[in-house]
Each structure stands twice: as C-alpha cells, then as structure tokens.
Design an enzyme around this catalytic site. Structure first.
Site, short mmCIF file in Angstrom:
data_model
loop_
_atom_site.label_atom_id
_atom_site.label_comp_id
_atom_site.label_asym_id
_atom_site.label_seq_id
_atom_site.Cartn_x
_atom_site.Cartn_y
_atom_site.Cartn_z
N GLU A 139 -10.68 -4.78 13.52
CA GLU A 139 -11.47 -5.34 12.43
C GLU A 139 -11.48 -6.86 12.55
OE1 GLU A 139 -9.89 -4.00 8.72
OE2 GLU A 139 -10.72 -2.00 8.92
N SER A 147 -13.73 -5.25 8.38
CA SER A 147 -12.95 -4.77 7.25
C SER A 147 -13.88 -4.36 6.12
CB SER A 147 -12.01 -5.87 6.77
OG SER A 147 -11.52 -5.59 5.48
N CYS A 188 0.82 -1.21 0.00
CA CYS A 188 0.00 0.00 0.00
C CYS A 188 0.85 1.26 0.00
CB CYS A 188 -0.90 0.04 1.24
SG CYS A 188 -1.49 -1.54 1.82
N ASP A 229 -5.49 1.89 4.66
CA ASP A 229 -6.80 2.24 5.19
C ASP A 229 -6.85 3.45 6.11
OD1 ASP A 229 -7.35 -0.07 3.85
OD2 ASP A 229 -8.21 -1.15 5.54
#
Length: 578
Positions: free
Chosen positions: A454, A480, A59, A133
């Site tokens: 999550e 999630s 990411c 995220d």
C-alpha cells in the site's frame, strides 16, 4: 453427548470424531484430558475459536478478551471451544517501508494457518475474530476454504481522537507528515497530533480497509447483524462475541456451512456495501479472493460492475466527515442494507449465520431521518459507488480508484515514472514533481513487489502538501483504504509480468476518466508492441528466499484477488466431509 439438557449432535458426521470417538482414539483423548476436559466436553463438537490477538497494534489488542466471551457462548450452546491464535501484520505500522511487503502476504498465511490448525485437530466449526485489515479477509477465506459452520467477529474500531476540536484518525497523522514536510505543521504540532489520534484499542476508525471488510462480513452473511459496528472498547462487544459462540452451534446443528452462506449472490451483496459506504479499494482485491476459495468466479471487473450501479450513501472518512462509531450509532450496517434492499439492490434470499435470510434479518429495521451519516437512496452523495473500476490499454485486467469525496473525475497528464514506492516518496518529500503530473509507481504488484504494498505514506504526503487534487498517482500496487485523491491501484497486468505499466516512459500522456471507467496511455498499439518486444523482463528483487520469495512464486493476479492456490474450483475434497 451425555444426557445433559440441550441439542444432541451426531459425532459420526463431524470431523472431531477422528480424535474423540472409539477405542482407537484413546491416545488422542488422553491429551484432551491433560487440558482438563471432561468426558462430556470431549464428546461434544469441538469448535475452533481463532483470534489474531497480538501486541503489535491497537487493532488486535482486545481480541483475547473477546475470545473468552465467544468461548462462553460455545459452552452455553453445548460445544467445546478450543482457542488458538494466528499471525497479523498491522498496516499502520508496516506502512511506508519494507514491512508493507508482509501485509497482503499475511492475508493468505492467516488463512493457511487457520486451515492447518483446524485440519490438524479436526475441529468441527470455527468462530474467527479479526481486527486489522488483512486479518478480516484472511479469516473469512479460511472459513470458506474449510466449509465448516463458521461465524466471523470483528474486534471493533478505535474511537476517534480529538485535535483542535476535530475528530482525527491515523490517516490525519500520515497527512500531518506531509504538512510538516511543506512547513504547514510544526514539530510540536505533529508531536501533539501523533499522541492524540489513537486514543483506544481498535482498528482504524474511518471507512478504511478494516471497517470496509467488517461491513462486508455482515453483508456477506458471515457475521451477526450489527456486530461489525460497535467499537472495540464498548462493553457490548462481549455480548456480540457470546452470541457468535451460540450462533455457530446452531449452524452445526442445522449443518449450515460457510459456502451455503458465501455464494455469488452474497458476494454481490458485499460489493454493494463496499460501494455504498465509500469503502476501501482493497474490497476489490479481497472479495475475489473470498470467492476463489468457494470456486465462484467473481473477479475485480465483476466487483467493479456492481460498484458502478450502486449509490454512494454514507458520509465516512477519508472522503467524508464521520467514523465507524458514528455509523454504528446512526443505525449501523443493517440500516444501510435495509435501504439497499428496499431499493432492489440486494439479494434478500441469501442465508446468513442467524439461520435466517438477509431479508428476514432486516425486518423491522427502519431509516432514521434525523441522523447525518447515512443518506437515503433517492438523495445519495453520488449516484454511483464510492469506489469505481477502470479499464483500458494501460490496464487491460482492470484497475480501481476510490472516488468518494472527489469532485474531479477526469485527469490527463504526463507520466513521471518511479520503479518503487521509496523513489516516489523521496520525490514527493523533496517536492520534485509538478502539478499535473501522473506519478507512476511500478514493480509493486503481487509478484513484482513482492507483496503488493500500500502507498498511504506517499498519498498522505501529497494530501498534506495540498497536492492531492493536483496530481494523479497510479500503481500496480495498492492504496490504503485511508488514501484520498486521484489514486489508482491494482493496475493489471502488473509490471513484473510484462503489463503495460511496465512499458511506460517519462512524458507519456496518460488519460484517466473515472466517470467513464477508462485509463489509457496515449500510445498506439504498434508503439506498445514495439516496447513490449524490447522489454527485458522483471527487475530482480532482494528476496531470493524466505516467505516473500515463496509468495512471489505462488501468487496470482490482482484481478483474481491475488490468490496463492488453485481454489475451490480445483479441490478434490471438502474438509468438513472427511
């Protein structure tokens, strides 16, 4: 600045004057000279270019390269970029163990560290690049908190992997674990899947939390049009970053700040996009947190009211077929926004980082009827959003569920109570539950976790076992953006503060109706009051010190976005005006 061509900036009104202007700032300038800056560069606006680059996950791995492009844009527009980094915690690696307690916690520490760096060095504006995220809302929260001219840039999504001829994402690997547990996937098949699911740099490819909040960045007005869609490995990401650097200098010149852009109207626009794209339930947590920074009242229940009246238009994973790359190539978020604007769902008069309104940005955008990802408003996938809110005697402060791709919107069954995620995961792994059960995971809220974990490992295992539609799972923690099935999170008040979820017992009947927006335990007020009187307080956690202890002391309710400070409503100054 000197007589070079370009805009002239009045440093007497910018924060960087505190480190660059006047004889008394000679020591400060001396340190700037030590880094190779010229007189001209020192007396230009200083622009923080903040990234969440690290080697923790795909990411974030491309953010350093993209930051260089953003810095070039700042320089071209007669600013002086100053790059710095902040932390990230990557959910795909933190998932399913104690590391996940650090995830939501990191969102607020990202905002805090960006704030501290900007304040400490008196930077005038901010270009923020984020990939995973929690880093996206964390970066946007910092922009709104500081109220500087700001432009957000998403690092871009990963390209989909291929397994047996089908596109796959990291969620398929999590679900592969469940298939493996139930004997539907061999060791060798799982080994192949894990090697092909993540083929490039970039954030998880479905409409999970990263891509949801990337879409939000455009809809809320903090990101340039189309910039949220291009995958991380596409070369045009550098062009978007360079344009962001130029755009932030235009905002400095025009004195357009983050809170001129982030308003109640633009937050409502952002909520529309979450709903229309079948986005992550985490949007219901992060939008109130961003609003909190601006002193705007916009909590989970307000977000869910928007969700309820928004059509679900995009066929994206995990509930659908396609990934972020497909949406970008079909027409991107501007095409979705244009559909919503023309149908009266968006506030077109909101100003954006282009210096133009949302409606002006969307002029000339047309709907491509030949693509298969985005549906027209008059023929939606469903008439209400892919994410809906719930409220009832089990969740007086609300809860949230992702219904994108779900066929069954009602569920009633006996509670099977677990005191933490690990206990529930072990029960799922051992198939020690029954069809029709409502699995309850409590003590996982912001305070009680601490950290509001999550539950993708558990939900994916259920789906992999073929039980995703045959049980419900509810929690005061989170799910999630990749979770699917009847998974209800953010139940508030949480167990740690005496919320009703903390009073449940095995066998209590729980009724859920996502169509009506209700979630109730079939107990009378008197029975609940009796259990409340017998409640012995929150369970002890193993975090008696350190950052997670600190977080548990500070964090507020999920309904308000789990904030860790009083927010814009209580501030006594705005950073940009100091």
């Amino acid at each position: 600045m000197d007589g070079a061509a370009g805009p002239k900036f009045d440093k007497s009104k910018l924060p960087s004057r505190h480190v660059t202007e006047g004889p008394e700032k000679a020591p400060h300038r001396s340190m700037l000279y030590a880094m190779g800056l010229t007189d001209e560069e020192i007396h230009r606006p200083l622009v923080g270019v903040a990234t969440c680059w690290n080697e923790a996950a795909p990411c974030n791995i491309a953010l350093s390269r993209q930051a260089q492009a953003a810095k070039m844009g700042v320089k071209e527009a007669h600013g002086t970029p100053r790059e710095f980094t902040t932390i990230t915690v990557t959910d795909g690696i933190a998932m399913g163990h104690e590391g996940m307690r650090s995830s939501l916690t990191s969102r607020d520490w990202i905002a805090d560290t960006v704030e501290l760096t900007m304040r400490g060095h008196s930077y005038d504006a901010l270009v923020g690049l984020a990939g995973c995220d929690k880093s996206l809302p964390g970066m946007m929260m910092a922009m709104v908190r500081l109220n500087t001219p700001s432009v957000f840039i998403y690092g871009g999504s990963i390209l989909p992997g291929k397994y047996e001829g089908e596109d796959v994402t990291i969620v398929d690997v999590f679900e592969g674990v469940g298939k493996h547990q139930s004997g539907k996937m061999s060791d060798g098949e799982l080994a192949v899947l894990e090697r092909v699911a993540c083929p490039t740099a970039g954030a998880c490819g479905g409409q999970f939390t990263a891509n949801t909040m990337a879409c939000v960045s455009e809809a809320i007005g903090l990101a340039l049009p189309y910039s949220s869609g291009a995958p991380a490995v596409y070369e045009n990401r550098d062009a978007y970053c360079e344009a962001a650097g130029r755009a932030v200098m235009n905002l400095v010149a025009a004195d357009i700040r983050a809170r001129d852009i982030v308003t109640l109207k633009s937050l409502e626009n952002a909520a529309r996009i979450v709903a229309a794209t079948g986005g992550s339930t985490n949007g219901g947590l992060h939008l109130p947190a961003i609003a909190h920074e601006a002193g705007v009242k916009f909590d989970l229940l307000d977000v869910c009211e928007i969700f309820k009246s928004t059509p679900y238009l995009t066929d994206l994973k995990p509930g659908g077929k396609y990934v972020a790359k497909d949406l970008y190539e079909a027409g991107g978020i501007p095409m979705v926004m244009k559909l919503l604007l023309d149908a009266g769902y968006l506030h077109g008069d909101c100003i954006t980082v282009t210096g133009k309104t949302l409606a002006e940005n969307l002029e000339g955008v047309t709907f491509d009827a030949d693509q298969k990802v985005v549906y027209p408003v008059d023929k939606p996938l469903s008439p209400t959003g892919g994410v809906v809110g719930l409220q009832g005697n089990l969740a007086p402060d609300g809860a949230i569920v992702k219904v994108a791709g779900m066929e069954m919107l009602q569920f009633r069954g006996p509670a099977r109570v677990f005191e933490c995620e690990e206990d529930c995961f072990e029960a799922v792994k051992a198939r020690a539950y029954k069809e029709g059960d409502v699995l309850v995971i409590r003590n996982e809220g912001p305070k009680g976790g601490p950290g509001m974990r999550e539950m993708l490992a558990t939900t994916a295992a259920l789906s992999g076992q073929g039980m995703g539609k045959k049980v419900a799972l509810i929690t005061d923690g989170r799910f999630s953006g990749g979770s699917r099935g009847f998974c209800i999170g953010h139940i508030g008040p949480e167990a740690a503060v005496g919320g009703p979820i903390g009073l449940l017992q095995d066998g209590d009947m729980i009724a859920i109706d996502a169509a009506k927006g209700s979630i109730d335990v079939e107990l009378s007020e008197a029975e609940l009051a009796e259990r409340q009187a017998q409640w012995k307080g929150p369970r002890d956690t193993q975090y008696g010190s350190g950052v997670l202890w600190k977080y548990a002391q500070l964090v507020g309710s999920a309904r308000d976005g789990a904030p860790t400070h009083p927010g814009g409503e209580k501030e006594k100054h705005v950073y940009s005006d100091l």
